[in-house]
Design a protein around this motif. Structure first.
Motif, PDB file in Angstrom:
ATOM      1  N   LYS A 320       0.792  -1.186  -0.183  1.00 36.30           N
ATOM      2  CA  LYS A 320      -0.109  -0.217  -0.052  1.00 36.30           C
ATOM      3  C   LYS A 320       0.673   1.151  -0.222  1.00 36.30           C
ATOM      4  N   ARG A 321       2.133   1.098   0.764  1.00 35.27           N
ATOM      5  CA  ARG A 321       3.110   2.315   0.798  1.00 35.27           C
ATOM      6  C   ARG A 321       3.516   2.616  -0.486  1.00 35.27           C
ATOM      7  N   PHE A 322       3.926   1.531  -1.296  1.00 38.26           N
ATOM      8  CA  PHE A 322       4.259   1.861  -2.625  1.00 38.26           C
ATOM      9  C   PHE A 322       3.384   2.146  -3.723  1.00 38.26           C
ATOM     10  N   LEU A 323       2.179   1.649  -3.557  1.00 46.67           N
ATOM     11  CA  LEU A 323       1.373   2.197  -4.629  1.00 46.67           C
ATOM     12  C   LEU A 323       0.799   3.459  -4.296  1.00 46.67           C
ATOM     13  N   ASN A 324       0.729   3.939  -3.137  1.00 42.49           N
ATOM     14  CA  ASN A 324       0.607   5.359  -2.954  1.00 42.49           C
ATOM     15  C   ASN A 324       1.607   6.266  -3.281  1.00 42.49           C
ATOM     16  N   LEU A 327       1.768   6.418  -7.235  1.00 42.59           N
ATOM     17  CA  LEU A 327       0.765   7.152  -7.771  1.00 42.59           C
ATOM     18  C   LEU A 327       1.134   8.890  -7.627  1.00 42.59           C
ATOM     19  N   GLU A 328       1.681   8.986  -6.493  1.00 39.83           N
ATOM     20  CA  GLU A 328       1.848  10.365  -6.067  1.00 39.83           C
ATOM     21  C   GLU A 328       2.976  11.092  -6.852  1.00 39.83           C
ATOM     22  N   TYR A 330       4.686   9.494  -9.575  1.00 39.67           N
ATOM     23  CA  TYR A 330       4.678   9.301 -11.366  1.00 39.67           C
ATOM     24  C   TYR A 330       3.457   9.589 -11.771  1.00 39.67           C
ATOM     25  N   LYS A 331       2.380   9.771 -11.026  1.00 42.03           N
ATOM     26  CA  LYS A 331       1.000   9.978 -11.566  1.00 42.03           C
ATOM     27  C   LYS A 331       0.510   9.000 -12.309  1.00 42.03           C
ATOM     28  N   ARG A 332       0.901   7.534 -12.085  1.00 37.15           N
ATOM     29  CA  ARG A 332       0.350   6.315 -12.749  1.00 37.15           C
ATOM     30  C   ARG A 332       0.026   5.210 -11.785  1.00 37.15           C
ATOM     31  N   PRO A 333      -0.695   4.258 -12.045  1.00 35.81           N
ATOM     32  CA  PRO A 333      -0.842   3.189 -11.203  1.00 35.81           C
ATOM     33  C   PRO A 333       0.508   2.192 -11.395  1.00 35.81           C
ATOM     34  N   VAL A 334       0.603   1.302 -10.514  1.00 39.25           N
ATOM     35  CA  VAL A 334       1.628   0.197 -10.565  1.00 39.25           C
ATOM     36  C   VAL A 334       0.989  -0.936 -11.482  1.00 39.25           C
ATOM     37  N   CYS A 335       1.728  -1.525 -12.166  1.00 39.02           N
ATOM     38  CA  CYS A 335       1.070  -2.852 -12.889  1.00 39.02           C
ATOM     39  C   CYS A 335       0.922  -3.981 -12.154  1.00 39.02           C
ATOM     40  N   ASP A 336       0.176  -4.697 -12.657  1.00 37.58           N
ATOM     41  CA  ASP A 336      -0.604  -5.945 -11.938  1.00 37.58           C
ATOM     42  C   ASP A 336       0.733  -6.812 -11.508  1.00 37.58           C
ATOM     43  N   THR A 337       1.755  -6.889 -12.243  1.00 37.77           N
ATOM     44  CA  THR A 337       2.750  -7.853 -11.980  1.00 37.77           C
ATOM     45  C   THR A 337       3.372  -7.208 -10.887  1.00 37.77           C
ATOM     46  N   ASP A 338       3.855  -6.200 -10.820  1.00 39.88           N
ATOM     47  CA  ASP A 338       4.503  -5.519  -9.647  1.00 39.88           C
ATOM     48  C   ASP A 338       3.733  -5.594  -8.352  1.00 39.88           C
ATOM     49  N   GLN A 339       2.545  -5.495  -8.547  1.00 35.89           N
ATOM     50  CA  GLN A 339       1.672  -5.747  -7.378  1.00 35.89           C
ATOM     51  C   GLN A 339       1.564  -7.155  -6.839  1.00 35.89           C
ATOM     52  N   TRP A 340       1.615  -8.252  -7.836  1.00 38.80           N
ATOM     53  CA  TRP A 340       1.222  -9.612  -7.037  1.00 38.80           C
ATOM     54  C   TRP A 340       2.960  -9.766  -6.748  1.00 38.80           C
ATOM     55  N   PHE A 516      17.098 -15.190 -20.271  1.00 42.47           N
ATOM     56  CA  PHE A 516      16.788 -14.299 -19.326  1.00 42.47           C
ATOM     57  C   PHE A 516      17.840 -14.346 -18.318  1.00 42.47           C
ATOM     58  N   GLN A 517      18.306 -15.488 -17.638  1.00 44.64           N
ATOM     59  CA  GLN A 517      19.167 -15.564 -16.517  1.00 44.64           C
ATOM     60  C   GLN A 517      20.742 -15.204 -17.478  1.00 44.64           C
ATOM     61  N   GLN A 518      20.880 -15.292 -18.453  1.00 40.43           N
ATOM     62  CA  GLN A 518      22.141 -15.025 -19.037  1.00 40.43           C
ATOM     63  C   GLN A 518      22.163 -13.348 -19.548  1.00 40.43           C
ATOM     64  N   ASN A 519      21.298 -13.005 -19.880  1.00 35.55           N
ATOM     65  CA  ASN A 519      20.967 -11.486 -20.668  1.00 35.55           C
ATOM     66  C   ASN A 519      20.361 -10.533 -19.596  1.00 35.55           C
ATOM     67  N   GLY A 520      19.762 -11.220 -18.415  1.00 37.73           N
ATOM     68  CA  GLY A 520      18.899 -10.279 -17.686  1.00 37.73           C
ATOM     69  C   GLY A 520      17.293 -10.316 -17.926  1.00 37.73           C
ATOM     70  N   PHE A 521      16.806 -10.248 -16.870  1.00 44.78           N
ATOM     71  CA  PHE A 521      15.252 -10.235 -17.087  1.00 44.78           C
ATOM     72  C   PHE A 521      14.503  -8.988 -17.183  1.00 44.78           C
ATOM     73  N   PRO A 522      13.636  -8.937 -18.085  1.00 43.11           N
ATOM     74  CA  PRO A 522      13.099  -7.444 -18.427  1.00 43.11           C
ATOM     75  C   PRO A 522      12.673  -6.778 -16.931  1.00 43.11           C
ATOM     76  N   GLU A 523      13.075  -5.621 -16.929  1.00 44.24           N
ATOM     77  CA  GLU A 523      12.993  -4.974 -15.587  1.00 44.24           C
ATOM     78  C   GLU A 523      11.579  -4.184 -15.861  1.00 44.24           C
ATOM     79  N   THR A 524      10.812  -4.289 -14.507  1.00 41.86           N
ATOM     80  CA  THR A 524       9.483  -3.708 -14.120  1.00 41.86           C
ATOM     81  C   THR A 524       9.641  -2.303 -13.433  1.00 41.86           C
ATOM     82  N   ASP A 525       8.662  -1.933 -13.109  1.00 39.35           N
ATOM     83  CA  ASP A 525       8.704  -0.391 -12.318  1.00 39.35           C
ATOM     84  C   ASP A 525       9.312  -0.479 -11.143  1.00 39.35           C
TER      85      ASP A 525
END
Length: 566
Positions: A320-324, A327-328, A330-340, A516-525
Motif C-alpha cells: 500500500k505504501r509503494f502504490l500510494n 501514484l503520487e 509518477y502520476k500512474r498506477p503500478v502494473c499488476d505484475t509488480d503488485q503481485w 533471461f538468466q544470461q542476458n537479464g530479466f525484463p525490468e519492471t517499475d
C-alpha cells in the motif's frame, strides 16, 4: 570623466522574517521529507526482497520462520510415518477379515474374485446350497472362526441374520412358446433368523415357504448380518486396540436372468470405542507420549501460522505504501505484475499446510483417545499437509540461481500449458465417450467412463498397449475394425503430436528462462525503482556494499512496524 565599472545586479535574498523566506524553507523541508520518505521506502523494499541469510547479514535478524520450517518438516514427517504405520495395521485388519469372511460364508470361494463379484452359481441346487451354507456358517461361527469374532446387533438391536428377497409381483413365462406374462412391480420379503431359530433341530426354517424360490421371478436374495471383532495386533505396537463392527452383506444377483447368478460380498467395517479395556504394561504410557508429541506439533504449526500471517499483513502494508508513493510521484498506477510481487505464494502454501496439519493432528489425537475412528479423513489431512511442507522447501532452494530454474519455468509455462490442456481435453473426452459407447460391450477396459479414461491415459504414457489391442473380442468384425482405427488414431494423435507439443511448450519456457538468466530479466517499475540512487546515498550494485550500508544506517523504532519480516 572617468568611466565607472559595470556592476551586476545582486539577487535579492529574502529577509528571515518575510513570508517568501518561510515559503522557501517550507518547500525545502517538504522536498527533504519526500526524499527521506522515498529513501525509507526503497530501503524497506530492498530488505523485503532479501533472502533470510541476507537479512541476517544486514540487520542480524534471526530467520525464525526458516528454523520453524526445518523443525516442522522433521516433526510432521515423523508424525506422518507413525500414523501411516498405524493406519496400515487398520487397513490390513479390515482386508484380512474381508478375505476370511469370503472363505467362511461363500461356498466354493476360490480365493480370488471372478470380476467385480466374488463367485457365481449356475444351477438351482447350487443356489440353494450357497444360501443355506452362509446361514449355517453364521450359526457355527464361534466354533469355526480363527479370529476374535462375535455376534453383533443389527439395526433393530437384535442378534441374528436377516434374509431378504426381491422378486416380481406375479407372472408366468413359457420360453418354448415365447410367451411372457409378468407384473414388473417389485416385492420385498424379509425374514429374521436369530440364534434360537437356527438352533432348532431339525431346522424348520429351511422348509418354510420363504425359501421356495421361483427363479424366473427372482431378482436377488440378500443376506445381511453384523459381527464384532477386536484388533489385537496394535498391542504389539504399544497402542490401544480397536473394536470393530463388521456389517456384512451377501447378494445373490439374478437381475439379468441369464442362467448365471452373481454372488457379491461386501463388508463395511466401522471402528467403535471399546467399552472396557484392561491392559497391563506400557501401552497406556506410550499413548500419552504420542499425544504430547502431537500437541507439540500443533504448537509448532501455530507459531509458523502466526509468523507467516504476520509477514503477509506487513507485506500488504508495504504494498500500500509503494502504490500510494508511485501514484503520487509518477502520476500512474503500478502494473499488476509488480503488485503481485508483494503476495508471497509460499506463505499462503505454508499457511494452508499449517492449518491442515493442525486439523489432522487434532483428529489423530482424538483417534488415539478412541473418541473418533475416521482414519481416512485424518490421513488425507496429514498426507496433504506433509506434501505441502516438502514442496515449500523449494522456496529456499529458489534463492540459488541453479535451483531456481524449475520454479521460474513452471511459472512461465503454466498459463500456456493450461490453455493447451483445455484444448487437448476436448479431444480426450471425445475419444472417451466414443470408446465407451462402441467398445464397452466387447472390452473390459471400456466398460464404464472411469475405466475408459484410465485406459486412454495409460496408452498416452505407453503403458499396456499390446494388452489393450489383444483383449478386444472378435465377435463383431465391424467393431474389431473400428477398434483398430480408434486405437491407432488415438495413439498417433496423442503420443506423436499432442504430447510432443506439450513438451515443446515447457521446453520453450525453459529456453526463455535460460536466456533471461544470461542476458537479464525484463525490468519492471518496481525493479527500476529499487535501482534508482538516492540523493543522499549511492547504492552500489554489489549486494555486499548494499548490506553494509543498511548495517550502518540506524532506523527509528517507530518505523520498525513497517518492515515485513520474511
Amino acid at each position: 570623466m572617468a568611466r565607472q565599472p559595470y556592476r551586476f545586479p545582486q539577487a535579492r535574498i529574502p529577509e528571515r522574517g518575510s513570508g517568501v523566506f518561510r515559503l522557501t524553507v517550507r518547500n525545502a523541508m517538504a522536498h527533504r521529507d519526500s526524499e527521506m520518505k522515498e529513501e525509507c521506502l526503497r530501503e524497506d523494499l530492498k530488505f523485503y526482497f532479501m533472502s533470510p541469510c541476507e537479512k541476517y547479514r544486514a540487520r542480524r535478524q534471526i530467520p525464525w520462520k526458516l528454523g520453524l520450517q526445518i523443525l516442522k518438516i522433521v516433526m510432521v514427517t515423523t508424525q506422518l510415518v507413525r500414523f501411516g504405520l498405524s493406519n496400515q495395521l487398520v487397513v490390513a485388519f479390515k482386508e484380512d477379515n474381508t478375505v476370511a469372511f469370503k472363505h467362511l460364508f461363500l461356498k466354493g470361494y476360490s480365493g480370488t474374485d471372478e470380476d467385480d463379484y466374488s463367485c457365481s452359481v449356475y444351477t438351482q441346487e447350487d443356489a440353494y446350497e450357497s444360501i443355506f451354507f452362509a446361514i449355517n456358517q453364521y450359526h457355527q461361527l464361534k466354533d469355526i472362526t480363527l479370529g476374535t469374532l462375535g455376534y453383533g446387533e443389527n439395526e433393530d438391536n437384535r442378534i441374528g441374520l436377516k434374509v431378504c428377497k426381491q422378486h416380481y409381483k406375479k407372472g408366468t413365462m413359457f420360453p418354448s412358446n415365447e410367451t411372457l406374462n409378468i407384473d414388473n412391480d417389485v416385492e420385498l420379503d424379509c425374514v429374521l433368523l436369530d440364534l434360537q431359530d437356527l438352533s432348532k433341530k431339525p431346522p424348520d426354517w429351511k422348509n418354510s415357504s420363504f425359501f421356495r424360490l421361483e427363479f424366473y421371478r427372482l431378482l436377488q436374495v440378500e443376506i445381511s448380518f453384523h459381527l464384532k471383532g477386536i484388533d489385537l495386533q496394535t498391542i504389539h505396537s504399544r497402542e490401544l486396540p480397536d473394536c470393530y463392527v463388521f456389517q456384512n452383506t451377501i447378494i445373490f444377483d439374478n437381475k439379468a436372468h441369464s442362467g448365471k447368478i452373481k454372488i457379491y460380498f461386501d463388508s463395511d467395517a466401522k471402528i467403535e470405542e471399546c467399552k472396557d479395556l484392561n491392559i497391563f504394561g506400557s501401552t497406556q504410557k506410550n499413548a500419552q507420549y504420542v499425544l504430547v508429541f502431537d500437541a507439540f506439533v500443533i504448537v509448532i504449526c501455530l507459531a509458523s501460522l502466526i509468523l507467516c500471517t504476520r509477514s503477509i499483513v506487513l507485506a500488504l502494508r508495504l504494498r500500500k505504501r509503494f502504490l500510494n508513493f508511485f501514484l503520487e510521484k509518477y502520476k500512474r498506477p503500478v502494473c499488476d505484475t509488480d503488485q503481485w510481487e508483494f503476495i508471497n505464494g509460499w506463505y499462503v502454501l505454508v499457511i494452508i499446510s499449517d492449518l491442515m496439519t493442525i486439523i489432522g493432528s487434532i483428529l489423530k489425537m482424538e483417534i488415539k483417545a478412541k473418541n473418533l475412528t475416521n482414519y481416512d479423513l485424518c490421513s488425507i489431512f496429514l498426507g496433504t499437509s506433509t506434501l505441502l511442507v516438502w514442496v515449500g522447501v523449494i522456496r529456499y532452494l529458489g534463492y540459488f540461481q541453479a535451483y531456481n530454474v524449475l520454479i521460474l519455468t513452471m511459472q512461465a509455462s503454466l498459463p500456456k500449458v493450461l490453455r493447451f490442456c483445455a484444448c487437448a481435453g476436448m479431444i480426450y473426452l471425445g475419444y472417451t465417450f466414443c470408446g465407451w459407447i462402441v467398445l464397452g460391450p466387447y472390452h473390459d477396459k471400456f466398460e464404464n467412463l472411469n475405466t475408459v479414461a484410465e485406459c486412454l491415459f495409460s496408452l498416452v504414457n505407453g503403458d499396456d498397449m499390446f494388452a489393450t489391442f489383444a483383449q478386444i473380442q472378435q465377435k463383431s468384425i465391424l467393431v474389431w475394425l473400428f477398434s483398430r482405427l480408434y486405437l491407432y488414431s488415438f495413439i498417433s494423435l496423442f503420443i506423436y503430436m499432442i504430447l510432443s507439443l506439450f513438451i515443446a511448450l515447457i521446453t520453450d519456457s525453459y529456453d526463455t528462462i535460460k536466456k533471461f538468466q544470461q542476458n537479464g530479466f525484463p525490468e519492471t517499475d518496481l525493479q527500476e525503482f529499487l535501482k534508482e540512487c538516492s540523493s543522499k546515498e549511492e547504492y552500489q550494485k554489489e549486494s555486499s556494499a548494499f548490506l553494509s550500508c543498511i548495517c550502518c544506517r540506524r532506523r527509528k523504532r517507530s518505523d520498525d512496524h513497517l518492515i515485513p519480516i520474511s
